[in-house]
Design a protein around this motif. Structure first.
Motif, PDB file in Angstrom:
ATOM      1  N   GLU A 113       0.825  -1.199   0.000  1.00 33.02           N
ATOM      2  CA  GLU A 113       0.000   0.000   0.000  1.00 33.02           C
ATOM      3  C   GLU A 113       0.870   1.264   0.000  1.00 33.02           C
ATOM      4  O   GLU A 113       1.841   1.350   0.762  1.00 33.02           O
ATOM      5  N   ASN A 123      -5.198   1.450   2.666  1.00 29.03           N
ATOM      6  CA  ASN A 123      -6.335   1.408   3.581  1.00 29.03           C
ATOM      7  C   ASN A 123      -6.312   2.521   4.604  1.00 29.03           C
ATOM      8  O   ASN A 123      -7.307   3.171   4.848  1.00 29.03           O
ATOM      9  N   GLY A 142      -3.370   3.834   8.014  1.00 33.47           N
ATOM     10  CA  GLY A 142      -2.079   4.264   8.551  1.00 33.47           C
ATOM     11  C   GLY A 142      -0.864   3.609   7.914  1.00 33.47           C
ATOM     12  O   GLY A 142       0.137   4.273   7.639  1.00 33.47           O
ATOM     13  N   LEU A 143      -0.976   2.313   7.659  1.00 39.51           N
ATOM     14  CA  LEU A 143       0.167   1.587   7.104  1.00 39.51           C
ATOM     15  C   LEU A 143       0.532   2.113   5.716  1.00 39.51           C
ATOM     16  O   LEU A 143       1.708   2.310   5.400  1.00 39.51           O
ATOM     17  N   LEU A 146       1.853   5.744   6.004  1.00 38.93           N
ATOM     18  CA  LEU A 146       3.226   5.754   6.524  1.00 38.93           C
ATOM     19  C   LEU A 146       4.208   5.546   5.376  1.00 38.93           C
ATOM     20  O   LEU A 146       5.230   6.234   5.281  1.00 38.93           O
ATOM     21  N   ASP A 152      -8.427  -3.393   6.780  1.00 38.07           N
ATOM     22  CA  ASP A 152      -7.260  -2.986   7.555  1.00 38.07           C
ATOM     23  C   ASP A 152      -7.288  -3.768   8.855  1.00 38.07           C
ATOM     24  O   ASP A 152      -8.342  -4.014   9.430  1.00 38.07           O
ATOM     25  N   LEU A 163      -7.002  -6.865   9.451  1.00 35.86           N
ATOM     26  CA  LEU A 163      -7.746  -8.126   9.427  1.00 35.86           C
ATOM     27  C   LEU A 163      -7.192  -8.972   8.295  1.00 35.86           C
ATOM     28  O   LEU A 163      -6.966  -8.487   7.197  1.00 35.86           O
ATOM     29  N   ARG A 185      -5.374 -12.724  -2.968  1.00 32.77           N
ATOM     30  CA  ARG A 185      -4.473 -11.860  -2.187  1.00 32.77           C
ATOM     31  C   ARG A 185      -3.066 -12.470  -2.155  1.00 32.77           C
ATOM     32  O   ARG A 185      -2.072 -11.768  -2.300  1.00 32.77           O
ATOM     33  N   HIS A 210       3.093  -8.531   4.557  1.00 37.83           N
ATOM     34  CA  HIS A 210       2.557  -8.720   3.194  1.00 37.83           C
ATOM     35  C   HIS A 210       3.614  -9.093   2.172  1.00 37.83           C
ATOM     36  O   HIS A 210       3.321  -9.873   1.267  1.00 37.83           O
ATOM     37  N   VAL A 240       6.483   0.030  15.839  1.00 37.44           N
ATOM     38  CA  VAL A 240       6.290   1.385  15.316  1.00 37.44           C
ATOM     39  C   VAL A 240       6.035   2.450  16.382  1.00 37.44           C
ATOM     40  O   VAL A 240       5.753   3.602  16.051  1.00 37.44           O
ATOM     41  N   ASN A 259       6.879   5.872  14.711  1.00 32.66           N
ATOM     42  CA  ASN A 259       6.400   6.465  13.464  1.00 32.66           C
ATOM     43  C   ASN A 259       6.515   7.988  13.451  1.00 32.66           C
ATOM     44  O   ASN A 259       6.639   8.631  14.502  1.00 32.66           O
ATOM     45  N   TYR A 282     -11.630  -1.805  17.692  1.00 32.29           N
ATOM     46  CA  TYR A 282     -10.521  -1.521  18.609  1.00 32.29           C
ATOM     47  C   TYR A 282     -10.214  -0.018  18.682  1.00 32.29           C
ATOM     48  O   TYR A 282      -9.696   0.466  19.682  1.00 32.29           O
ATOM     49  N   LYS A 283     -10.565   0.719  17.635  1.00 32.17           N
ATOM     50  CA  LYS A 283     -10.352   2.173  17.647  1.00 32.17           C
ATOM     51  C   LYS A 283     -11.468   2.901  18.413  1.00 32.17           C
ATOM     52  O   LYS A 283     -11.385   4.079  18.698  1.00 32.17           O
ATOM     53  N   GLU A 330      -3.605  -0.174  19.454  1.00 35.47           N
ATOM     54  CA  GLU A 330      -3.163   0.689  18.346  1.00 35.47           C
ATOM     55  C   GLU A 330      -1.652   0.731  18.376  1.00 35.47           C
ATOM     56  O   GLU A 330      -1.059   1.288  19.299  1.00 35.47           O
ATOM     57  N   SER A 383       0.664   2.373  16.782  1.00 34.89           N
ATOM     58  CA  SER A 383       1.216   3.713  16.947  1.00 34.89           C
ATOM     59  C   SER A 383       0.120   4.766  16.786  1.00 34.89           C
ATOM     60  O   SER A 383      -0.160   5.535  17.687  1.00 34.89           O
ATOM     61  N   GLY A 384      -0.511   4.760  15.607  1.00 38.63           N
ATOM     62  CA  GLY A 384      -1.345   5.890  15.244  1.00 38.63           C
ATOM     63  C   GLY A 384      -0.427   6.947  14.649  1.00 38.63           C
ATOM     64  O   GLY A 384       0.729   7.100  15.083  1.00 38.63           O
TER      65      GLY A 384
HETATM   66  C1  T68 Z   1      -1.547   0.695  11.127  1.00 43.05           C
HETATM   67  N1  T68 Z   1      -1.932  -0.515  10.469  1.00 43.05           N
HETATM   68  C2  T68 Z   1      -1.678   0.585  12.628  1.00 43.05           C
HETATM   69  N2  T68 Z   1      -2.918  -1.692   8.744  1.00 43.05           N
HETATM   70  O1  T68 Z   1      -2.965   0.171  12.973  1.00 43.05           O
HETATM   71  C3  T68 Z   1      -1.384   1.964  13.212  1.00 43.05           C
HETATM   72  N3  T68 Z   1      -3.479  -4.207   7.860  1.00 43.05           N
HETATM   73  O2  T68 Z   1      -1.399   1.902  14.608  1.00 43.05           O
HETATM   74  C4  T68 Z   1      -0.012   2.442  12.745  1.00 43.05           C
HETATM   75  O3  T68 Z   1       0.201   3.768  13.123  1.00 43.05           O
HETATM   76  C5  T68 Z   1       0.101   2.350  11.244  1.00 43.05           C
HETATM   77  O4  T68 Z   1      -0.218   1.036  10.796  1.00 43.05           O
HETATM   78  C6  T68 Z   1       1.496   2.674  10.749  1.00 43.05           C
HETATM   79  O5  T68 Z   1       2.444   1.946  11.458  1.00 43.05           O
HETATM   80  C7  T68 Z   1      -2.640  -0.484   9.325  1.00 43.05           C
HETATM   81  O6  T68 Z   1      -2.977   0.570   8.822  1.00 43.05           O
HETATM   82  C8  T68 Z   1      -3.525  -1.842   7.567  1.00 43.05           C
HETATM   83  O7  T68 Z   1      -4.004  -0.926   6.927  1.00 43.05           O
HETATM   84  C9  T68 Z   1      -3.607  -3.214   7.025  1.00 43.05           C
HETATM   85  C10 T68 Z   1      -3.807  -3.413   5.693  1.00 43.05           C
HETATM   86  C11 T68 Z   1      -3.853  -4.707   5.236  1.00 43.05           C
HETATM   87  C12 T68 Z   1      -3.736  -5.746   6.100  1.00 43.05           C
HETATM   88  C13 T68 Z   1      -3.549  -5.482   7.418  1.00 43.05           C
END
Ligand code: T68
Length: 837
Positions: free
Chosen positions: A89, A135, A137-138, A141, A290, A292, A299, A340, A454, A484, A574-575, A676, A678-679
């Motif tokens: 992503e 999706n 945060g990931l 980032l 995200d 999950l 995939r 991934h 992170v 992060n 969870y959020k 979470e 980091s966020g």
């Molecule tokens: C986020 N993860 C964390 N995952 O939830 C967040 N997951 O706390 C953190 O700040 C951020 O990553 C950066 O480190 C996600 O956003 C996904 O989007 C995702 C996508 C596909 C499969 C699993």
């Protein structure tokens, strides 16, 4: 060298005619008009905003690609270590504004060029569609890291997938989320198709073994189906530097080999078109989940397709240098953004052993020294596992290699811990379930030299929970933390130009955009009346901008003088958006119980929500529905007026965040402690002069340490107590907070429409309350009351927000990149000379 091989005549022809990109208004106008006329085939008389955007974007693209060429050439000549960031992503958002600011010619384009052509900059920028290849945060980032890598002059490439459909567009219809496909590639001036860069990728088939002349067993993976990967390159400009890095995205299409040709000749035309479509399916759509893991075959195909294409590309580039294989990790660092891309590990081992003939141990040490792995979650439902039969079917040779990696690993564990009999099954890459599963995080740890979390809490948690045994096996040093960060270019300078300008006026320039720690110098202005006023005016203007946007899109009028309370992020239990909306209902009930005089004394509020629910995530969709129904009731209640408004912003994305983040007074980062990782939006909101209500989770903890605990509103149970409370829920039942019970009663009484619609939401709290909604409810509401109180004293509030901004220097993505570079990648920056290599 390459340079010496080129004849002088050719060199001088290039020197004479090479483009250099515009530097002033005249050149910009010329380039934009030329593109509007010749690339877009429009004239003065049918040049609309779309064409103006196209011409502007293409003019800037010319600039970027000239710098891109220089950068790539210079990196190739210098031949030093490069970083490859593998991420499924990249949530890039819009590119034009960022390109203009990073190149430093926004004012040339705005004040002169576009105005001359009869357009407003904001309108032209607003035409662009977000590149929404992520999706949450990931993915964002990864985008921030690309900006920092280029801005700091690191030789780095991103590798990802070119999805035809990014994350779906969210529409709210009758209060429900409806998903609409995001076909974003209609007009995308920011990518360069590289029709000459293709890689054939194999799936399925079988493994044949034979002994070569030296008696060595050789494995050949054959008879598979071939799909072709096509490269598309996206230039990534650094801020205030010529360095322009590359993001290479792969697109899938059917291999144009004899295979198709035969079918075509034998009259199976339809079948061959069908094959074509099947192949294109691989890069067709971003999975919208995200945090999950769903374990879908397509995939896994995406993951292998992208890993194999990227590694082939990297290895091809390395082989051109004619260096010995043992130099590979000295030339190349590959960072795995979550699990991934974990298949890159067995894939590189396969290339080295099967194709290049290296022995297992030599190959494996190259692999381990090349990869680093970043973990983004501890939640079990998000940790990737793939079933052994599925991998066997799709990637038979990789399964063998994974088994062999596991064998070597387990033998090592057994030798080191001969007495710990359960250890082997606990850490095995292969889970002995039915069917057996490959634990991708374990494979990523075993195949990498560094593993990082992170944020501090998260990095500690992975070491003491999910990866505890691996710390015993490998020692502490393999595990590290990189908290992060965000890019201040997009998230301060671009999103909040007036605040950026105010800061620059005090610091004597914009150096802070490249060294965010310089912000500390504005601390002294927290006590300066004039500065406070200017700061407050900017916040008010940003809130007005958001209020206008809300009026236009929802029809609801909100008062910019009210306290703006914002929670925007993916919708997830969870959020805890449910905690927020229950809190809003609680506030509404309290307001209703008051006399008009009492109500007048209350701090007016606007509660703003935004975010997408995964299409299959029922509970998340229920939350969205409840927010909208509460909004419908509250916003139309004449007794309430401005005292409370509840807004759901449709289709939250990067460009909307740029309007939203500068407009908050309070933002909500209220995940169940320990969930979470980091966020990162928490950082965006504080950097833009808003305060946080948050739990002791993720980066909130470090934000508190940096800005001071007087400048943040923390509440709720701590991570270390969460498991005990859940245990209590299981054995003693859930204790429902009195205030929360009243909220549930109101919902059950049908105050927000048919209560059946929301019973799943309330039942899950009553039955298990896995996310501690009830346990944290009272503290949450009390903290909001404290926020109302604090907000009344505007001078004190401004003091807090200014101090907080001044102390956010740590959370720049530049700091992250420097930490990765030093602790994990061992790479150095390389400055590009302004006039070429
Ligand atoms: C986020 N993860 C964390 N995952 O939830 C967040 N997951 O706390 C953190 O700040 C951020 O990553 C950066 O480190 C996600 O956003 C996904 O989007 C995702 C996508 C596909 C499969 C699993």
């Amino acid at each position: 060298s390459v340079e010496a091989e080129i004849p002088d005549a050719q060199k001088s022809a290039w020197k004479k005619h090479s483009a250099s990109g515009f530097k002033n208004k005249e050149d910009f106008e010329a380039a934009a008009i030329r593109h509007i006329e010749t690339t877009l085939a429009r004239s003065l008389y049918n040049c609309d905003e779309g064409a103006a955007y196209g011409g502007t974007a293409l003019a800037f693209r010319d600039r970027l690609i000239i710098d891109w060429n220089k950068t790539q050439q210079s990196h190739t000549f210098a031949d030093q270590k490069r970083v490859y960031y593998l991420s499924l992503e990249f949530l890039m958002g819009r590119a034009l504004d960022n390109a203009m600011l990073n190149v430093g010619l926004k004012d040339v384009a705005r004040v002169e060029g576009l105005a001359d052509l009869g357009f407003r900059m904001e309108d032209v920028i607003g035409i662009e569609r977000d590149a929404a290849l992520g999706n949450g945060g990931l993915g964002r980032l990864a985008a921030c890291f690309l900006d920092s890598l280029a801005s700091l002059d690191y030789p780095a490439w991103g590798y990802g997938l070119r999805y035809r459909y990014g994350i779906f567009k969210q529409e709210i219809i009758n209060g429900y989320q409806v998903e609409v496909p995001d076909y974003w590639l209609d007009f995308n001036p920011w990518e360069f198709p590289r029709h000459d860069v293709t890689v054939d990728i194999q799936f399925y088939g079988n493994v044949r073994k034979y002994n070569d002349d030296n008696g060595r067993q050789v494995s050949v993976w054959e008879n598979g189906e071939i799909v072709t990967a096509n490269a598309y390159d996206v230039p990534i400009p650094g801020y205030n530097t010529p360095t322009t890095n590359n993001l290479r995205l792969w697109s899938s299409k059917a291999a144009s080999g004899e295979f198709d040709f035969q079918k075509f000749n034998s009259g199976e035309y339809e079948q061959s078109v069908h094959d074509q479509m099947r192949a294109e399916t691989i890069s067709a759509v971003l999975y919208p989940n995200d945090n999950l893991d769903r374990g879908k075959e397509l995939r896994l195909k995406q993951q292998y397709f992208w890993c194999a294409a990227s590694l082939n590309d990297i290895v091809r580039r390395f082989k051109k240098s004619k260096k010995a294989w043992k130099e590979f990790p000295n030339q190349i660092a590959i960072q795995l953004n979550d699990t991934h891309p974990t298949l890159a590990i067995p894939e590189l081992q396969r290339i080295l052993v099967d194709n290049e003939g290296l022995d297992w141990d030599t190959a494996w040490s190259i692999v381990v020294n090349t990869f680093g792995y970043t973990n983004h979650t501890v939640m079990a439902e998000a940790l990737e596992k793939w079933s052994v039969p599925l991998i066997q079917h799709l990637l038979p040779r990789h399964l063998e290699i994974i088994y062999e990696i596991n064998l070597h690993f387990l033998q090592y564990v057994e030798r080191t811990f001969p007495k710990d009999r359960d250890m082997l099954s606990r850490v095995s890459i292969v889970e002995e379930s039915n069917p057996k599963m490959i634990r991708m995080a374990f494979l990523a740890i075993v195949g990498s030299h560094k593993v990082n979390g992170v944020a501090e809490l998260h990095s500690d948690l992975i070491k003491t929970t999910i990866f505890k045994d691996f710390v015993k096996i490998y020692g502490q040093d393999k595990f590290t933390n990189v908290t992060n960060g965000i890019t201040p270019r997009r998230w301060l300078h671009q999103a909040n130009p007036k605040l950026s300008e105010l800061i620059a006026s005090k610091l004597g320039g914009y150096d802070f955009l490249k060294d965010l720690t310089l912000l500390h110098k504005i601390e002294t202005y927290a006590d300066d009346k004039q500065f406070r006023k200017a700061f407050q005016d900017i916040k008010f203007a940003n809130k007005t901008r958001l209020a206008n946007y809300i009026k236009e899109t929802t029809g609801v009028k909100v008062n910019p003088a009210a306290l703006f309370d914002i929670q925007v992020k993916r919708i997830h239990e969870y959020k805890r958006q449910q905690l927020n909306i229950f809190g809003v209902i609680h506030r509404y009930l309290a307001l209703k119980a008051m006399s008009p005089e009492e109500r007048k004394k209350m701090q007016p509020r606007v509660s703003i929500f935004g975010g997408k629910a995964a299409p299959g995530y029922w509970m998340a969709k229920c939350i969205i529905h409840l927010v909208n129904e509460v909004g419908r009731v509250v916003n139309n209640d004449p007794e309430i007026g401005d005292a409370l408004k509840v807004i759901f912003i449709e289709d939250y994305n990067v460009s909307k965040c740029e309007i939203i983040a500068p407009a908050s007074d309070i933002s909500e980062h209220i995940s169940t402690a320990g969930t979470e990782a980091s966020g990162t939006s928490n950082m965006k909101f504080v950097l833009n002069g808003g305060l946080i209500i948050g739990t002791c989770d993720g980066a909130n903890i470090e934000i508190t340490r940096e800005i001071g605990e007087d400048n943040i509103f923390l509440f709720g149970n701590l991570a270390e107590d969460v498991e005990d409370i859940r245990h209590q829920h299981t054995y003693e039942g859930v204790l429902i907070d009195d205030g929360l019970q009243k909220v549930f009663d109101a919902i059950h009484d049908g105050m927000f429409g048919h209560s059946d619609e929301f019973s799943a939401l309330t039942n899950t709290v009553v039955n298990h309350d896995h996310w501690l909604t009830s346990a944290d409810f009272e503290a949450y509401c009390k903290t909001h009351d404290a926020i109302d109180e604090a907000f009344k004293d505007q001078e004190a509030w401004l003091h807090k927000t200014i101090l907080a901004v001044a102390r956010m220097g740590f959370f720049t993505a530049d700091r992250c990149i420097e930490e990765y570079a030093e602790m994990i990648w061992n790479v150095e920056p390389q400055k590009i000379k302004q006039n070429g290599a």
